[in-house]
Design a protein around this motif. Structure first.
Motif, PDB file in Angstrom:
ATOM      1  N   GLN A 321      -4.985   6.028   5.886  1.00  0.00           N
ATOM      2  CA  GLN A 321      -3.867   5.069   6.144  1.00  0.00           C
ATOM      3  C   GLN A 321      -4.337   3.579   5.301  1.00  0.00           C
ATOM      4  OE1 GLN A 321      -3.988   4.520  10.340  1.00  0.00           O
ATOM      5  NE2 GLN A 321      -3.036   6.560  10.662  1.00  0.00           N
ATOM      6  N   GLN A 322      -5.713   3.765   4.890  1.00  0.00           N
ATOM      7  CA  GLN A 322      -6.031   2.725   4.092  1.00  0.00           C
ATOM      8  C   GLN A 322      -5.558   2.585   2.699  1.00  0.00           C
ATOM      9  OE1 GLN A 322     -10.112   2.454   4.302  1.00  0.00           O
ATOM     10  NE2 GLN A 322     -10.491   2.657   6.493  1.00  0.00           N
ATOM     11  N   PHE A 323      -5.118   3.873   2.331  1.00  0.00           N
ATOM     12  CA  PHE A 323      -4.487   3.753   0.911  1.00  0.00           C
ATOM     13  C   PHE A 323      -3.111   3.495   0.642  1.00  0.00           C
ATOM     14  CE2 PHE A 323      -8.260   6.470   1.214  1.00  0.00           C
ATOM     15  CZ  PHE A 323      -8.838   6.526  -0.046  1.00  0.00           C
ATOM     16  N   GLY A 324      -2.527   3.293   2.090  1.00  0.00           N
ATOM     17  CA  GLY A 324      -1.059   2.686   2.146  1.00  0.00           C
ATOM     18  C   GLY A 324      -0.153   3.659   1.346  1.00  0.00           C
ATOM     19  N   ALA A 325       0.780   3.298   0.205  1.00  0.00           N
ATOM     20  CA  ALA A 325       1.889   3.963  -0.401  1.00  0.00           C
ATOM     21  C   ALA A 325       0.970   5.086  -1.470  1.00  0.00           C
ATOM     22  CB  ALA A 325       2.746   3.077  -1.199  1.00  0.00           C
ATOM     23  N   LEU A 326       0.052   4.681  -1.809  1.00  0.00           N
ATOM     24  CA  LEU A 326      -1.074   5.705  -2.746  1.00  0.00           C
ATOM     25  C   LEU A 326      -1.142   6.949  -2.011  1.00  0.00           C
ATOM     26  CD1 LEU A 326      -2.334   5.967  -5.484  1.00  0.00           C
ATOM     27  CD2 LEU A 326      -4.238   5.084  -4.347  1.00  0.00           C
ATOM     28  N   ALA A 327      -1.315   6.795  -0.698  1.00  0.00           N
ATOM     29  CA  ALA A 327      -1.548   8.094  -0.095  1.00  0.00           C
ATOM     30  C   ALA A 327      -0.556   9.156  -0.116  1.00  0.00           C
ATOM     31  CB  ALA A 327      -1.651   7.812   1.635  1.00  0.00           C
ATOM     32  N   GLU A 328       0.701   8.961  -0.399  1.00  0.00           N
ATOM     33  CA  GLU A 328       1.855   9.940  -0.686  1.00  0.00           C
ATOM     34  C   GLU A 328       1.670  10.770  -1.939  1.00  0.00           C
ATOM     35  OE1 GLU A 328       5.540   7.959  -0.202  1.00  0.00           O
ATOM     36  OE2 GLU A 328       4.856   7.207   2.003  1.00  0.00           O
ATOM     37  N   LYS A 329       1.052  10.243  -2.832  1.00  0.00           N
ATOM     38  CA  LYS A 329       0.765  10.683  -4.196  1.00  0.00           C
ATOM     39  C   LYS A 329      -0.458  11.395  -4.431  1.00  0.00           C
ATOM     40  CE  LYS A 329       3.340   6.663  -5.947  1.00  0.00           C
ATOM     41  NZ  LYS A 329       3.224   5.448  -6.907  1.00  0.00           N
ATOM     42  N   ILE A 330      -1.423  11.292  -3.537  1.00  0.00           N
ATOM     43  CA  ILE A 330      -2.800  12.158  -3.802  1.00  0.00           C
ATOM     44  C   ILE A 330      -2.953  13.246  -2.574  1.00  0.00           C
ATOM     45  CG2 ILE A 330      -3.728  10.222  -5.112  1.00  0.00           C
ATOM     46  CD1 ILE A 330      -5.168   9.158  -2.469  1.00  0.00           C
ATOM     47  N   ASN A 331      -3.662  14.191  -2.883  1.00  0.00           N
ATOM     48  CA  ASN A 331      -4.260  15.243  -1.980  1.00  0.00           C
ATOM     49  C   ASN A 331      -5.316  14.577  -1.282  1.00  0.00           C
ATOM     50  OD1 ASN A 331      -4.913  17.385  -0.399  1.00  0.00           O
ATOM     51  ND2 ASN A 331      -4.756  18.856  -2.329  1.00  0.00           N
ATOM     52  N   PRO A 332      -5.355  14.395   0.236  1.00  0.00           N
ATOM     53  CA  PRO A 332      -6.156  13.743   0.806  1.00  0.00           C
ATOM     54  C   PRO A 332      -7.767  14.675   0.924  1.00  0.00           C
ATOM     55  CG  PRO A 332      -4.350  13.937   2.205  1.00  0.00           C
ATOM     56  CD  PRO A 332      -4.159  14.787   0.918  1.00  0.00           C
TER      57      PRO A 332
END
Length: 442
Positions: A321-332
């Motif tokens: 959640q700390q990555f904001g919109a970037l989280a949707e573009k990367i594999n956790p």
């Protein structure tokens, strides 16, 4: 239905289930008969398609649906019959699915461990005892003034604590490197933002002055190219600013909601907040010691891998959640692998299992008076306390969290009754500083 259970290892079970073919056949016939009432095929009137044709066209697909439903239903019937409590979803492997023959499948899954509550008298807890002194209060007020300080340009050499505005260019073997340059950058000296020696090298410089610093990047620096590298930074100081703390006046007091009463009322309000924070810090220290003790007593307790995996995913999602919109573009899992969370996840699962068993055995519930008291304490810092309380009372999910907190406190109290408790005199600062990393994780 025939059922056999095998223990493969630890908490893992292998369930072999046999189901009579008649159960599948009758379910298939029933579904086909229902379908025949409404099915539409060219050359036949609706509802008048012969059963033989319906079976030819739809029999195989209906049978596959029925097999899936029968295996699912049979699994849950089998675990109820055997008194098993699965932890996580089972892996179901079909063994015999031929038409006209009994079906057989194997379900592999983990079960919840049998938890035997232990003797908790070996747990040792040091209860912090601390007071808020006049010096503690003065220091807190000074911190509040520091937080709301402004910067003012000065005509002198920079000292630690000043803010400088600088241009800088870093080079390695005479070549500039990525991330090593900046223009018009504000930097507070002593903040530790830059590599060792950078901020110290600016101390003593004045506006308009230039200097070249020969520095070395730390061996553990995140960039492979710069780890342990010898570099030079050319620095130009554009301005030097000193921190100006606000005066203790009515304007400053209003920032903290103190409208009247002057400095005396302000100090009383700050001390009240410090007392609340101190109380919570003491409770947290006691709780962490109790939980560490519970884990030590139950050190041999096995926990289901499935539950640990679920907890790892939950912890990872919190971090993402700390990555904001970037989280949707990367594999956790690429940036936050399981290993980062596995130890804490296992700790949380183990504690959850033990505490739930304790809550059940001790019949601990959320006392309504204590829930109300907790709400009043939370609302005490708001102007309209009753409005805040009413909001929580009207929000089931939020209220459930408060009830959970009250139950947790009751559990800690129960365990303290069984533990060895002694008092430890500490200063306010010692209590407010976490003694170990686990305090922050929990």
């Amino acid at each position: 239905m025939q059922v056999s259970v095998e223990t493969t290892s630890g908490l893992e079970r292998r369930l072999i289930v046999g189901v009579p073919s008649s159960r599948v056949d009758s379910a298939v016939d029933s579904r086909l008969q229902e379908a025949a009432k409404t099915v539409k095929l060219n050359g036949f009137r609706p509802g008048k398609v012969p059963m033989k044709v319906v079976r030819q066209r739809f029999g195989q697909s209906v049978r596959m649906e029925v097999l899936g439903q029968v295996m699912n239903d049979s699994f849950y019937e089998a675990i109820r019959e055997q008194g098993l409590k699965p932890a996580g979803r089972p892996e179901i492997e079909p063994k015999s699915m031929e038409e006209g023959k009994d079906i057989e499948f194997v379900a592999t899954f983990e079960v919840f461990p049998e938890i035997e509550l232990k003797d908790y008298s070996s747990i040792e807890v040091k209860k912090p005892v601390a007071e808020i002194t006049a010096a503690d209060l003065d220091k807190m007020i000074d911190n509040l003034r520091q937080q709301r300080a402004t910067w003012q340009a000065v005509e002198r050499a920079a000292v630690e604590g000043d803010q400088v505005n600088i241009d800088f260019l870093g080079t390695k073997d005479g070549e500039a490197f990525d991330g090593g340059a900046g223009e018009g950058t504000d930097l507070e000296l002593g903040s530790g933002r830059m590599i060792p020696g950078f901020e110290d090298g600016i101390v003593g410089m004045s506006a308009g002055e230039e200097k070249v610093l020969a520095l070395t990047f730390p061996e553990d620096y995140h960039s492979e190219e710069l780890k342990g590298a010898a570099v030079e930074f050319k620095i130009t100081v554009n301005s030097v600013n000193e921190r100006i703390k606000p005066e203790l006046n009515d304007e400053f007091f209003k920032m903290f909601g103190v409208e009247e009463g002057g400095e005396e009322a302000f100090r009383a309000e700050v001390e009240k907040n410090m007392a609340r924070e101190l109380k919570n810090a003491v409770k947290m220290r006691i709780k962490n010691q109790v939980m560490d003790g519970v884990l030590e007593v139950h050190s041999d307790l096995q926990v289901p891998k499935a539950l640990v995996s679920q907890e790892i995913d939950a912890l990872r999602n919190q971090q993402m959640q700390q990555f904001g919109a970037l989280a949707e573009k990367i594999n956790p899992k690429d940036i936050l692998p399981d290993e980062l969370f596995s130890e804490n996840a296992e700790r949380r699962v183990k504690l959850g299992l033990v505490l739930n068993e304790l809550i059940t055995s001790e019949k601990i519930t959320a006392d309504s008076d204590k829930v109300r008291a907790a709400l009043e304490e939370m609302a005490s810092s708001y102007e309209d306390k009753e409005e805040v309380i009413n909001w929580y009372m009207s929000q089931p999910e939020q209220l459930q969290q408060i009830e959970g907190m009250v139950i947790e406190e009751e559990v800690v109290e129960k365990l303290l009754e069984k533990s060895k408790v002694s008092e430890e005199t500490l200063s306010y600062e010692e209590v407010m500083s976490p003694p170990a990393k686990e305090d922050e994780e929990d």
